[in-house]
Design a protein around this motif. Structure first.
Motif, PDB file in Angstrom:
ATOM      1  N   GLY A   1      41.057  39.115  37.372  1.00 57.37           N
ATOM      2  CA  GLY A   1      42.324  39.606  37.882  1.00 57.37           C
ATOM      3  C   GLY A   1      43.523  39.116  37.099  1.00 57.37           C
ATOM      4  N   HIS A  47      35.646  46.405  41.658  1.00 53.83           N
ATOM      5  CA  HIS A  47      36.213  46.983  40.441  1.00 53.83           C
ATOM      6  C   HIS A  47      35.261  48.020  39.861  1.00 53.83           C
ATOM      7  N   ARG A  68      39.222  48.012  36.188  1.00 48.65           N
ATOM      8  CA  ARG A  68      40.258  48.282  37.199  1.00 48.65           C
ATOM      9  C   ARG A  68      39.876  47.622  38.506  1.00 48.65           C
ATOM     10  N   MET A  69      40.710  46.681  38.966  1.00 49.21           N
ATOM     11  CA  MET A  69      40.481  46.017  40.234  1.00 49.21           C
ATOM     12  C   MET A  69      40.853  46.952  41.383  1.00 49.21           C
ATOM     13  N   GLY A  73      42.441  44.268  44.147  1.00 55.15           N
ATOM     14  CA  GLY A  73      43.625  44.657  43.401  1.00 55.15           C
ATOM     15  C   GLY A  73      44.901  44.320  44.125  1.00 55.15           C
ATOM     16  N   ASP A  74      44.863  44.321  45.470  1.00 56.34           N
ATOM     17  CA  ASP A  74      46.045  44.021  46.267  1.00 56.34           C
ATOM     18  C   ASP A  74      46.312  42.535  46.427  1.00 56.34           C
ATOM     19  N   THR A 121      45.916  38.887  41.911  1.00 53.05           N
ATOM     20  CA  THR A 121      45.880  39.973  40.934  1.00 53.05           C
ATOM     21  C   THR A 121      47.218  40.678  40.821  1.00 53.05           C
ATOM     22  N   SER A 122      47.760  41.157  41.955  1.00 55.14           N
ATOM     23  CA  SER A 122      48.937  42.032  41.917  1.00 55.14           C
ATOM     24  C   SER A 122      50.235  41.299  41.587  1.00 55.14           C
ATOM     25  N   SER A 175      46.980  41.308  36.975  1.00 55.94           N
ATOM     26  CA  SER A 175      47.081  42.746  36.748  1.00 55.94           C
ATOM     27  C   SER A 175      45.836  43.444  37.274  1.00 55.94           C
ATOM     28  N   ARG A 176      46.028  44.629  37.884  1.00 61.99           N
ATOM     29  CA  ARG A 176      44.878  45.409  38.347  1.00 61.99           C
ATOM     30  C   ARG A 176      44.060  45.965  37.183  1.00 61.99           C
TER      31      ARG A 176
END
Length: 287
Positions: free
Chosen positions: A55, A228, A257-258, A263-264, A268-269, A273-274
């Motif tokens: 992430g 992912h 891509r998370m 991803g949230d 990571t966010s 980065s996603r």
């Protein structure tokens, strides 16, 4: 990282049979490959550019060893932190290939805060190295589109942490395609994904209230699910001889891509980065 190394391994390993295919002057059949089902080994090492943690948007260069091959029809793979064995003997020539066997992964994610550049994530609790054991099943077909030597395969693996670090399971479906370009070159494509259980999400992507105060990241409770997806490309080219014997250059790259809570998560966010890019290059010797 595991997905990229897997694609590089598949690309290099599959090179042993199709190295004699799609020459500029000939397109041989399986009958022209009397040793295609024989023993072989490919050993090598390289360097990979990968995120500091899963992430992250900070990157570092990491060396990795590799060894893949087949002994008495049984295929094996050792790639950096991952090892597997196919206990079903491979066929020879254009055929269906059924796969099943054990896998083992050493998960180093966030096991060293000194390797993490982002001070917010580095201030979170360090995780122990996780030992993940399991197995996989798969099916492949040689001789699909371009010749008798291209290959399409699909697999599904499951492994679980046995070290007490995250104490949860990981499902990984994947699909890959490899095709020879000449006696000296081969290209491979793949797509994979991972689905993890709740304890994995809590261990690596949740931020408790005390940790939020310490790090400055917002508190967050992550749940398991699809973590992912990854798509990638790998390429190998013989520098001496052909792909059956000699020194090879192997390179590849992936986009990861998370998804969902992974991803949230602020790990990571906010701090990372996603979307993540990975790359690797190395040298291998086949014999």
């Amino acid at each position: 990282m595991r997905s990229l190394l897997f694609s590089l391994a598949a690309c290099a390993a599959f090179a042993v049979a199709p190295a004699q295919a799609q020459d500029q002057d000939a397109s041989p059949t399986a009958a022209d490959l009397p040793d295609a089902g024989g023993d072989f080994a490919i050993v090598g090492a390289g360097a990979a550019i990968l995120p500091d943690y899963e992430g992250s948007n900070d990157y570092s260069v990491t060396p990795f060893p590799a060894a893949i091959g087949r002994v008495s029809g049984f295929a094996f793979t050792v790639l950096g932190n991952r090892a597997s064995v196919d206990l079903i003997r491979d066929g020879v020539g254009p055929t269906w290939d059924f796969q099943a066997g054990p896998i083992a992964v050493v998960n180093f994610n966030r096991s060293s805060v000194d390797a993490i550049d982002d001070i917010r994530v580095a201030s979170l609790p360090e995780r122990d190295i996780a030992i993940e054991l399991g197995g996989y099943v798969g099916i492949g077909k040689t001789g699909v589109i371009t010749s008798d030597f291209d290959r399409l395969s699909a697999s599904l693996s499951y492994r679980t942490d046995v070290s007490g670090t995250h104490e949860s399971g990981i499902w990984t479906p994947s699909v890959s395609y490899s095709t020879p370009l000449s006696r000296k070159a081969l290209v491979g494509l793949f797509v994979s994904a991972e689905r993890v259980e709740n304890r994995y999400a809590d261990t690596y992507f949740s931020v408790t209230a005390p940790d939020a105060v310490l790090s400055g990241l917002p508190a967050y409770d992550a749940d398991g699910g699809w973590k992912h997806y990854t798509i990638g490309l790998a390429f190998t080219h013989s520098l001496t001889g052909d792909l059956l014997n000699g020194l090879q250059l192997v390179a590849g790259g992936t986009y990861k891509r998370m998804l969902n809570d992974f991803g949230d998560s602020p790990i990571t966010s906010v701090a990372g980065s996603r979307g993540q890019w990975l790359g690797a290059v190395g040298l291998a010797y086949s014999f």
